[in-house]
Design an enzyme around this catalytic site. Structure first.
Site, PDB file in Angstrom:
ATOM      1  N   SER A  29      49.261  29.371  36.096  1.00 27.42           N
ATOM      2  CA  SER A  29      48.963  28.000  36.515  1.00 27.42           C
ATOM      3  C   SER A  29      47.578  27.885  37.117  1.00 27.42           C
ATOM      4  O   SER A  29      46.920  26.856  36.995  1.00 27.42           O
ATOM      5  CB  SER A  29      50.020  27.512  37.510  1.00 27.42           C
ATOM      6  OG  SER A  29      50.030  28.327  38.664  1.00 27.42           O
ATOM      7  N   HIS A  72      44.865  30.273  45.166  1.00 28.04           N
ATOM      8  CA  HIS A  72      45.467  29.517  44.060  1.00 28.04           C
ATOM      9  C   HIS A  72      45.838  28.110  44.533  1.00 28.04           C
ATOM     10  O   HIS A  72      45.675  27.130  43.807  1.00 28.04           O
ATOM     11  CB  HIS A  72      46.723  30.223  43.524  1.00 28.04           C
ATOM     12  CG  HIS A  72      46.430  31.518  42.824  1.00 28.04           C
ATOM     13  ND1 HIS A  72      47.275  32.090  41.920  1.00 28.04           N
ATOM     14  CD2 HIS A  72      45.359  32.353  42.896  1.00 28.04           C
ATOM     15  CE1 HIS A  72      46.763  33.234  41.478  1.00 28.04           C
ATOM     16  NE2 HIS A  72      45.602  33.402  42.065  1.00 28.04           N
ATOM     17  N   TYR A  78      34.501  39.094  46.392  1.00 25.81           N
ATOM     18  CA  TYR A  78      34.741  38.677  45.008  1.00 25.81           C
ATOM     19  C   TYR A  78      35.631  37.448  44.968  1.00 25.81           C
ATOM     20  O   TYR A  78      35.382  36.491  44.218  1.00 25.81           O
ATOM     21  CB  TYR A  78      35.378  39.823  44.210  1.00 25.81           C
ATOM     22  CG  TYR A  78      35.712  39.439  42.789  1.00 25.81           C
ATOM     23  CD1 TYR A  78      34.706  39.298  41.838  1.00 25.81           C
ATOM     24  CD2 TYR A  78      37.029  39.197  42.405  1.00 25.81           C
ATOM     25  CE1 TYR A  78      35.006  38.932  40.538  1.00 25.81           C
ATOM     26  CE2 TYR A  78      37.334  38.831  41.104  1.00 25.81           C
ATOM     27  CZ  TYR A  78      36.320  38.692  40.175  1.00 25.81           C
ATOM     28  OH  TYR A  78      36.612  38.329  38.888  1.00 25.81           O
ATOM     29  N   TYR A  79      36.696  37.453  45.769  1.00 27.01           N
ATOM     30  CA  TYR A  79      37.574  36.286  45.806  1.00 27.01           C
ATOM     31  C   TYR A  79      37.019  35.180  46.683  1.00 27.01           C
ATOM     32  O   TYR A  79      37.315  34.015  46.482  1.00 27.01           O
ATOM     33  CB  TYR A  79      38.997  36.700  46.200  1.00 27.01           C
ATOM     34  CG  TYR A  79      39.728  37.242  44.989  1.00 27.01           C
ATOM     35  CD1 TYR A  79      40.334  36.366  44.085  1.00 27.01           C
ATOM     36  CD2 TYR A  79      39.737  38.593  44.700  1.00 27.01           C
ATOM     37  CE1 TYR A  79      40.945  36.838  42.936  1.00 27.01           C
ATOM     38  CE2 TYR A  79      40.352  39.068  43.549  1.00 27.01           C
ATOM     39  CZ  TYR A  79      40.955  38.182  42.671  1.00 27.01           C
ATOM     40  OH  TYR A  79      41.548  38.642  41.530  1.00 27.01           O
ATOM     41  N   GLN A  80      36.191  35.553  47.637  1.00 25.85           N
ATOM     42  CA  GLN A  80      35.567  34.524  48.479  1.00 25.85           C
ATOM     43  C   GLN A  80      34.747  33.551  47.631  1.00 25.85           C
ATOM     44  O   GLN A  80      34.885  32.333  47.752  1.00 25.85           O
ATOM     45  CB  GLN A  80      34.650  35.187  49.526  1.00 25.85           C
ATOM     46  CG  GLN A  80      33.701  34.204  50.217  1.00 25.85           C
ATOM     47  CD  GLN A  80      33.584  34.409  51.705  1.00 25.85           C
ATOM     48  OE1 GLN A  80      34.208  35.293  52.273  1.00 25.85           O
ATOM     49  NE2 GLN A  80      32.791  33.581  52.359  1.00 25.85           N
ATOM     50  N   HIS A 126      45.153  41.297  47.016  1.00 21.85           N
ATOM     51  CA  HIS A 126      44.029  41.951  46.352  1.00 21.85           C
ATOM     52  C   HIS A 126      43.347  42.983  47.251  1.00 21.85           C
ATOM     53  O   HIS A 126      42.287  43.505  46.903  1.00 21.85           O
ATOM     54  CB  HIS A 126      43.012  40.911  45.881  1.00 21.85           C
ATOM     55  CG  HIS A 126      43.513  40.093  44.731  1.00 21.85           C
ATOM     56  ND1 HIS A 126      43.803  40.660  43.511  1.00 21.85           N
ATOM     57  CD2 HIS A 126      43.800  38.771  44.620  1.00 21.85           C
ATOM     58  CE1 HIS A 126      44.248  39.706  42.688  1.00 21.85           C
ATOM     59  NE2 HIS A 126      44.259  38.565  43.336  1.00 21.85           N
ATOM     60  N   HIS A 144      42.597  46.480  49.297  1.00 19.23           N
ATOM     61  CA  HIS A 144      42.702  47.920  49.037  1.00 19.23           C
ATOM     62  C   HIS A 144      43.029  48.652  50.335  1.00 19.23           C
ATOM     63  O   HIS A 144      42.739  48.145  51.422  1.00 19.23           O
ATOM     64  CB  HIS A 144      41.380  48.442  48.461  1.00 19.23           C
ATOM     65  CG  HIS A 144      41.162  48.038  47.033  1.00 19.23           C
ATOM     66  ND1 HIS A 144      40.223  48.612  46.230  1.00 19.23           N
ATOM     67  CD2 HIS A 144      41.789  47.103  46.254  1.00 19.23           C
ATOM     68  CE1 HIS A 144      40.265  48.060  45.024  1.00 19.23           C
ATOM     69  NE2 HIS A 144      41.196  47.140  45.024  1.00 19.23           N
ATOM     70  N   ASP A 204      31.727  51.580  45.905  1.00 19.32           N
ATOM     71  CA  ASP A 204      33.158  51.325  45.869  1.00 19.32           C
ATOM     72  C   ASP A 204      33.529  51.159  44.397  1.00 19.32           C
ATOM     73  O   ASP A 204      32.752  50.609  43.612  1.00 19.32           O
ATOM     74  CB  ASP A 204      33.478  50.048  46.649  1.00 19.32           C
ATOM     75  CG  ASP A 204      34.979  49.907  46.889  1.00 19.32           C
ATOM     76  OD1 ASP A 204      35.417  50.203  48.004  1.00 19.32           O
ATOM     77  OD2 ASP A 204      35.697  49.510  45.954  1.00 19.32           O
TER      78      ASP A 204
END
Lengths: 711, 711
Positions: free
Chosen positions: B143, B198, B253-255, B411, B413, B431
């Site tokens: 979605s 999301h 990365y998600y920011q 997400h 680590h 990394d």
């Protein structure tokens, strides 16, 4: 023997002109009559200005430090080695700074340093360390470095000559240059008379010193050999070391190295004895050699790293700054040389550099004209060659190189019919180059590592066929040196470029023929690589065809199942002992593909074979206790047992994967259905589809008019 | 609870203003009143001109092809997936092209495509493929992609709104947008109300659609949550998803991904309801978040790839083009943002893009001001953070990152106290990022690979301590999410920058404290990394400290003797099963060094430990049947059995090795004699020499005034 005739003519000229040597200083790269113009140019033309600023800054840094002439002690990369290298650079820089600025302090620095060398040189024994299998120098661990030292130093001396008192000049000559001339011509006589790049450096050092010191007998020896009979010496070297195409048999890395003494000495000859017309010698051989050096690079400027090459070396190297400047200013002002000069971002502060910088500033540059070409090897051009196929402009060019040249002497690799492929600014199927960390003293003094012989030279380290897990000529360089491949065909049309070559001696009883092409089909924007490797033999053999690749395999028609909990070497010798076998799968269908993602682009290698093969996934690093080997990986098509064998490969260059925008396009290959329809000693016929259009591709070995037939 | 107060105020404002929503089109990135100015700017300001030319070229390409709205079928990277992604981009581009050019053909394209979607949308079931553990979309396999689709599409619709007939608008609304609003808020209610990125995309899609369709109830739900009580929804997300420093807990990365819906929706809110002063909300939280995103890059523009990150992602990404344009134009015109905009080489063709392009053209840019800073994590800034230490200008910067942030949700680590080091434009101690080939369908549809869990998330994949060969929190994300490190100290003076943090819960009974610094000493031109990793425990453990490095080890104090003819995995689980053990040597002296050559520069890691360790050389790739893992290598200091343990590391950045000029300088490290003088829970004292000058470096954990004492 056209060039032999020329040689005789040149020698006659030489006799006439030897006595009229100009005695004016400086007279090599920078000449007295041009000083004013160059001086002015360093304030007018940006590249000359910048180049001079760097020379002057280095000169200023040099004179700010105490003079250091250490007793020779260390191997390559070590402290005394680096100091003596630094000293000749400093002397040259100070010589130039003196000529341009007129400031005597720079001349004094050179004078003092030379007096120090003159005081010590005769006391030094042969260098205490010795580069393996190389003649010792006195200043360095091999005599080669001593020759190089003098090629630079004599130029520095020439530039400050007029600023040194007669007395001190006499001291320098007696203490340093004269004993050095003796050392170079008598102690090193074998090298001096050897047709080999070490000999060229020796000759250039001796010849240039002869000019500057006004010792015509040394000039004559340099040009005609120690016996003055023309059998050795400079002209003989030009005749024998280069092919008519200007290719130097050891390969690009050594070509650019060998080139420098040739062209600096030529420049000196041209200044002192213009009547010799040295730049015209052998159909402008030196100009050809410079151009060929540039043609032996990919579009990023890196030399094709075949044979013993240090990777990452580019045409920005000092040797080619000299080469390009002299080629442009003294031989032929080709505007595309200015493109290279611009990317070198440097000119020699010299007569030639002035002209280059001025014309670059005037906007005369054109993009360097890379060409698809066959570069023939051998003094008479009959010992094989390199086929270079190129497509696309200098910003994004596909380049395919097939190495069908001769062995290339001691630095040659056993890589007959090797394939290198570049695209998109990077290596796709690379050559390992040499196993060496140059000038890193902790790595065997920066010299070739043992793995250079056990790995880098071996056939399996290259993208070419290995028969019965042995190397070409069983790794014997002497036998290899006596044989060379035959170039069967070369063509470079716009939509079809082909090189076909045969090697019949590398493996007894096995004929190998590789025919590789860049083929542009209407359905695709980029040409395909069509690569057909055929072997003919009466007996059964194991045939291994590795592709050493860059990037990551992201797709394969065969399910790869890598060994999970143990790795073993692939073999025991001829380089196989250095390879870990990561996976092995039979390819029962005799055809398949692998897709590699490299630098955001996809490369799909389709293959078909006429007998079943195994697909092996390989990585480098076994039997490497000191971890000298650099990460490398390959896939290998391995045919365990067959007499005749045909490998038919199609490499498609396609798509794009962009991690910034996270978009992927064209990830699927459009090529399919590879088939080998027939394969004999006279003809090979294959077919494949592109977007479902069928292509039939036929090689007719005996029909030069219709060598490739495409339907 | 300052921001709760603000929330209440904002909600009050919201009540007042909801009814006065402007109804004018377009009204999001491009607004009606500015069209003329932007139109003119596309001919005046180079960057806007270029950006518009690209949009227009893409729009022209789109309208030249038939409209293609396929029935959803494929997973990420597949044909229908890519087509639907392409469609929203095309609609947005055509919308912009229509507004700027005034040419109706672009509007017609969007209209026709939307009519096609409207005709089919309700017929489509949930997507037949399903991304693992993710809610299905209708157009895409998850979605989330549907929400993203609508965030772009609604903007395209807004731009052509006035060009579509009332009747067709009604059809599009009834067939597509209204069912979609229901799907997003009812079927996807759980996501809509989830405090998670999301959810942000869902909310932004719903809110923006609400504005454009003039459906205030959807706007209200978007801002205040489905229950309209402010417990969920946009403002709650701003409050809870970002720390006060503007850090988004999932990592850079998600920011940047999460940021886009926040800022586009903010822009829409600001246009429709300026009284809400959304950009001022929570002390300009959105501006902070944009700036922090940029601060979370190395100087080459790549995001620090901590947690599940796709490597190679840079601030050129579309999300940050929006971010930088809006931050500059709508929040605060910082001139260093223009530097980033220039390097992005693109602006959004919009009101904001106009201002950026104009000011860039006016020469107002300054180099982006990278800062050494502690970026705190957690909604209230109390859940650890990232310590970023920087030295040098943007052309050649040393950057050290210590990750002492919280887990970062799904997400995240297991990499507590991880160290990343960059220098000279490249990674030195990198990394791994995520194990994923994004959008490469042949690699599990471009999704996270199984090795993301079995390798990339595991502690040993990072440059941090592993206790007893297990991962932090035994790899349990739920437990990990509840705990976070404590930042003990941060300081960023010019010559001494320090971050010290403790993690006390990752391993039962083991306290870990890492104190890392960039220390500039007078003897060296570049700062040293001083890294002290201390463990305190009542019981005996195995402590492994790996350094995953780029480059090649060229020297070591310990003679490395790599396994020659067999490799075995290092362990069985927690990522150890993926590591080949290449060599293992005891370090009896408890101190030693390794020198790495990387991108022509040397990095010497000196280490000292208080109990004897083994040095292990590692490479990645075991138990990886599909060869999903990317080449990586490490050296590991392994302490087989001790209670308390101190690892003291000094990393010297030095010298240069140039393969073009074949010169090497400064290859030898100037650091020596590392000693651990004492180590307790209160204090650690170490010493080392630089060019024989003795330094004593002391950590006083309990003395914030004098945390580091240097003599």
């Amino acid at each position: 023997m056209n060039y032999l005739k020329k040689l005789v003519m040149a020698m006659l000229c030489l006799m006439c002109t030897l006595q009229v040597i100009a005695q004016e200083h400086p007279s090599i790269m920078l000449t007295k009559k041009n000083i004013e113009a160059v001086r002015k140019g360093t304030t007018t033309y940006p590249l000359l200005k910048k180049s001079y600023q760097k020379v002057k800054a280095d000169a200023d840094k040099a004179i700010a430090e105490p003079i250091n002439v250490p007793t020779p002690k260390d191997a390559g990369g070590g402290a005394t080695h680096e100091q003596h290298k630094k000293n000749y650079t400093n002397m040259l820089n100070c010589g130039i700074a003196y000529q341009i600025s007129g400031d005597k302090k720079y001349a004094t620095y050179v004078e003092s340093m030379l007096l120090k060398y003159a005081a010590d040189y005769s006391k030094w024994p042969l260098h205490p360390k010795r580069k393996e299998n190389h003649q010792a120098g006195k200043i360095f661990w091999q005599s080669l470095n001593d020759f190089v030292w003098q090629v630079y130093t004599i130029q520095g001396y020439d530039m400050v000559y007029d600023a040194i008192s007669q007395k001190n000049r006499a001291a320098i000559n007696a203490g340093l240059f004269e004993p050095m001339l003796k050392f170079f011509t008598i102690d090193c006589k074998e090298t001096f008379d050897k047709i080999h790049n070490h000999g060229t450096w020796d000759i250039a050092a001796v010849g240039m010193t002869g000019y500057v010191l006004n010792k015509p007998e040394y000039v004559e020896m340099a040009i005609k050999g120690s016996a003055k009979d023309g059998k050795t010496g400079y002209l003989a070297q030009i005749d024998q070391l280069f092919s008519p195409d200007g290719y130097y048999t050891e390969g690009p890395y050594y070509q650019r190295y060998a080139l420098l003494p040739f062209i600096i000495f030529a420049k000196a000859i041209n200044n002192y004895q213009p009547a010799l017309k040295i730049f015209e010698y052998r159909n402008q051989l030196l100009a050809n050699a410079i151009n060929t050096s540039l043609q032996l690079t990919y579009t990023d400027g890196t030399f094709f790293p075949i044979n013993d090459a240090v990777k990452g070396k580019t045409y920005e190297t000092a040797e080619l700054v000299y080469g390009v400047d002299i080629a442009y200013a003294d031989i032929k002002p080709m505007p595309d040389l200015l493109d290279v000069a611009g990317r070198q971002n440097e000119v020699i502060v010299s007569d030639a550099g002035l002209k280059v910088a001025a014309d670059l500033h005037a906007g005369k540059a054109k993009p360097f004209a890379y060409q698809s070409q066959l570069i023939k090897d051998g003094a008479s051009g009959k010992e094989g060659g390199l086929g270079i196929l190129r497509y696309g402009n200098n910003e994004d060019q596909q380049t395919l190189l097939i190495k069908a040249a001769s062995q290339g002497m001691g630095h040659g690799h056993f890589d007959r019919l090797n394939l290198l492929y570049y695209d998109n600014g990077v290596e796709v199927f690379p050559d390992y180059g040499s196993a060496r960390f140059i000038n890193i003293e902790s790595k065997k003094g920066g010299d070739y590592l043992p793995e250079n012989k056990s790995w880098a030279k071996q056939t399996v380290a290259h993208n070419t066929l290995v028969v019965d897990q042995t190397s070409n000529y069983k790794g014997n360089p002497d036998v290899a040196q006596k044989n060379y491949p035959e170039v069967l065909y070369f063509k470079s049309d716009k939509n079809l470029q082909v090189i076909s070559a045969a090697e019949r001696n590398a493996y007894p009883g096995v004929q190998m023929i590789r025919t590789s092409a860049l083929l542009k089909v209407a359905e695709l924007s980029k040409p395909l690589v069509i690569d057909i490797f055929q072997t003919l033999s009466d007996k059964s053999h194991q045939y291994d065809l590795p592709f050493w690749y860059k990037g990551h395999v992201v797709d394969a028609s065969i399910k790869v199942n890598a060994f999970a909990d143990q790795l073993k070497p692939l073999g025991e010798k001829y380089g196989y002992q250095h390879i870990w076998l990561n996976a092995e799968q039979p390819v029962k269908e005799k055809t398949g593909y692998l897709s590699i993602l490299n630098n955001k682009r996809f490369y799909t290698v389709h293959f078909a074979t006429d007998t079943a093969v195994n697909l092996k996934m390989l990585s480098l690093g076994a039997n490497d206790p000191e971890m000298n080997l650099v990460e490398s990986k390959a896939f290998m098509l391995s045919s365990p047992k067959s007499n005749n064998q045909t490998f038919f490969n199609v490499i498609e260059t396609h798509g794009n994967s962009n991690p910034v925008s996270e978009t992927t396009t064209g990830a699927s290959s459009k090529v399919s259905d590879l088939k080998i329809l027939s394969s004999s000693k006279d003809q090979v016929t294959v077919s494949f589809k592109v977007k479902n259009k069928l292509y039939t591709y036929q090689i007719n070995y005996n029909n030069k008019e219709n060598f490739i037939k495409l339907n």
